[in-house]
Scaffold this motif. Structure first.
Motif, PDB file in Angstrom:
ATOM      1  N   GLY A 152       0.819  -1.216   0.000  1.00 42.47           N
ATOM      2  CA  GLY A 152       0.000   0.000   0.000  1.00 42.47           C
ATOM      3  C   GLY A 152       0.847   1.257   0.000  1.00 42.47           C
ATOM      4  N   TRP A 153       1.914   1.269   0.808  1.00 40.92           N
ATOM      5  CA  TRP A 153       2.783   2.454   0.864  1.00 40.92           C
ATOM      6  C   TRP A 153       3.494   2.672  -0.471  1.00 40.92           C
ATOM      7  N   TRP A 163       3.209   8.259 -11.378  1.00 41.00           N
ATOM      8  CA  TRP A 163       3.243   7.026 -12.156  1.00 41.00           C
ATOM      9  C   TRP A 163       1.910   6.299 -12.114  1.00 41.00           C
ATOM     10  N   GLY A 164       1.191   6.410 -11.020  1.00 41.00           N
ATOM     11  CA  GLY A 164      -0.070   5.691 -10.865  1.00 41.00           C
ATOM     12  C   GLY A 164       0.100   4.436 -10.028  1.00 41.00           C
ATOM     13  N   ARG A 165      -0.925   4.079  -9.268  1.00 38.98           N
ATOM     14  CA  ARG A 165      -0.864   2.953  -8.344  1.00 38.98           C
ATOM     15  C   ARG A 165      -0.603   1.626  -9.053  1.00 38.98           C
ATOM     16  N   ASP A 166      -1.021   1.517 -10.296  1.00 41.42           N
ATOM     17  CA  ASP A 166      -0.873   0.253 -11.020  1.00 41.42           C
ATOM     18  C   ASP A 166       0.360   0.221 -11.920  1.00 41.42           C
ATOM     19  N   VAL A 239      12.333  -3.365   2.490  1.00 35.66           N
ATOM     20  CA  VAL A 239      13.043  -2.436   3.370  1.00 35.66           C
ATOM     21  C   VAL A 239      12.759  -0.993   2.981  1.00 35.66           C
ATOM     22  N   TYR A 240      12.962  -0.661   1.710  1.00 34.15           N
ATOM     23  CA  TYR A 240      12.760   0.727   1.303  1.00 34.15           C
ATOM     24  C   TYR A 240      11.287   1.097   1.253  1.00 34.15           C
ATOM     25  N   GLY A 241      10.428   0.129   0.991  1.00 30.37           N
ATOM     26  CA  GLY A 241       8.994   0.401   1.073  1.00 30.37           C
ATOM     27  C   GLY A 241       8.566   0.737   2.480  1.00 30.37           C
TER      28      GLY A 241
END
Length: 354
Positions: A152-153, A163-166, A239-241
């Motif tokens: 989600g993040w 860019w858009g969620r998808d 990790v980065y997410g």
């Protein structure tokens, strides 16, 4: 909360242009949340008691200090500086002794040199060459089974920068990582203030130093999009997410800056582990350890290998993310193992002993 994890975010300074429009932060990442009016250590923002973090940090070799003098076996002198990939003003306010060594350096060596080597390289970057999944190929991201919170993040971040969620359906793992290396709170200064790494590169350029990168600017993307990159991509995006998690105020970031300015790099590393553990437990620590075997350890060896011929000439200012310095596989120890004398140079404002 997360202190900013510094090993790689310098790469984002040349990759934020991946966004198709102006960089817009998530709803939580407002100026009120992101602007840090007072850098200080707020212990209640840590994910473990400070005393425990300090105890763990004491077991890490060379965990204190950002600035090191390196003397080659032949007597040539150079310097090593641990950076923080941020535009925060206190981070950009480099100590006079550091500025003096940048000014006299014959060579400034950073993790990467983001200056395009050719017109073809520039065109490849601005057209996002190699960052899209080939026609008919499935999305590697959609097979990773990331923690739903992280997914989600990540999607919020991708949507926030245009860019858009998808876009996970058509961007490669390497391209996704390049986008996510740039933290939301840095959006406001994007294209205006330099990160500390970019500042060092600019100062060296102004003084006429040769500027070199210790690795290719495409290394991260090529690693994750190459054979066997899926498992490393899962660790890196986890990790980065996790650093994209919403926060309520600026005090966590202020604490991260304070630990860095005090030279307490190993404490910052232990806080990073405590943060990951608080989110994901032992499984998260396994992912972090797996990531660091490449992101830190392997790259440290490569950085040292690339820097060694330069150090033998002398007059080099090496600037890499501060997490690359401490530890059994850290650059300070690796240089010593190769016969270089490496001595800490105490910087004003740093603590002198653990």
């Amino acid at each position: 909360m997360s202190l900013v994890h510094p090993p790689l975010k310098a790469l984002a300074t040349c990759l934020v242009a991946l966004a198709t429009g102006p960089a817009l932060a998530q709803d939580w990442a407002t100026r009120e949340v992101c602007d840090v009016p007072q850098v200080a250590l707020y212990e209640d923002t840590l994910d473990a008691p400070l005393a425990e973090l300090e105890r763990q940090a004491a077991e890490i070799p060379n965990g204190l200090g950002r600035f090191w003098r390196i003397t080659a076996p032949g007597g040539a002198v150079s310097h090593l500086w641990g950076t923080f990939h941020s535009t925060q003003r206190e981070v950009l306010d480099l100590p006079d002794m550091v500025l003096a060594e940048i000014a006299r350096a014959k060579t400034v060596a950073l993790e990467i040199d983001p200056v395009y080597p050719s017109r073809a390289a520039y065109r490849a970057d601005v057209t996002h060459e190699g960052r899209y999944i080939a026609d008919g190929q499935p999305s590697a991201y959609n097979t990773l089974s990331l923690d739903p919170r992280v997914d989600g993040w990540i999607r919020d971040r991708l949507d926030g920068i245009g860019w858009g969620r998808d876009s996970t359906d058509y961007l490669t793992l390497g391209a996704l990582t390049e986008v996510l290396l740039w933290p939301p709170c840095e959006d406001f200064a994007s294209g205006t203030y330099p990160t500390q790494d970019t500042l060092i590169q600019t100062l060296g350029h102004i003084k006429g130093a040769r500027v070199v990168g210790l690795e290719s600017a495409q290394r991260i993307r090529q690693k994750l999009d190459g054979t066997g990159g899926r498992s490393m991509g899962a660790a890196m995006l986890t990790v980065y997410g996790s650093y994209l998690a919403p926060v309520e105020d600026w005090k966590g970031a202020a604490t991260g800056y304070a630990l860095y300015l005090q030279g307490r790099i190993a404490v910052s590393m232990m806080q990073d582990r405590a943060y990951i553990e608080s989110l994901f437990g032992e499984e998260g620590l396994d992912q972090l350890d797996y990531l660091d075997t490449w992101l830190l350890d392997e790259r440290n060896h490569d950085f040292v290998e690339a820097a060694a011929p330069l150090l033998d000439e002398g007059g080099v200012f090496v600037a890499v993310g501060s997490f690359h310095l401490p530890g059994e596989e850290g650059m300070v120890k690796l240089f010593r193992d190769r016969g270089y004398r490496v001595e800490r140079v105490a910087v004003p404002g740093e603590v002198q002993t653990p």
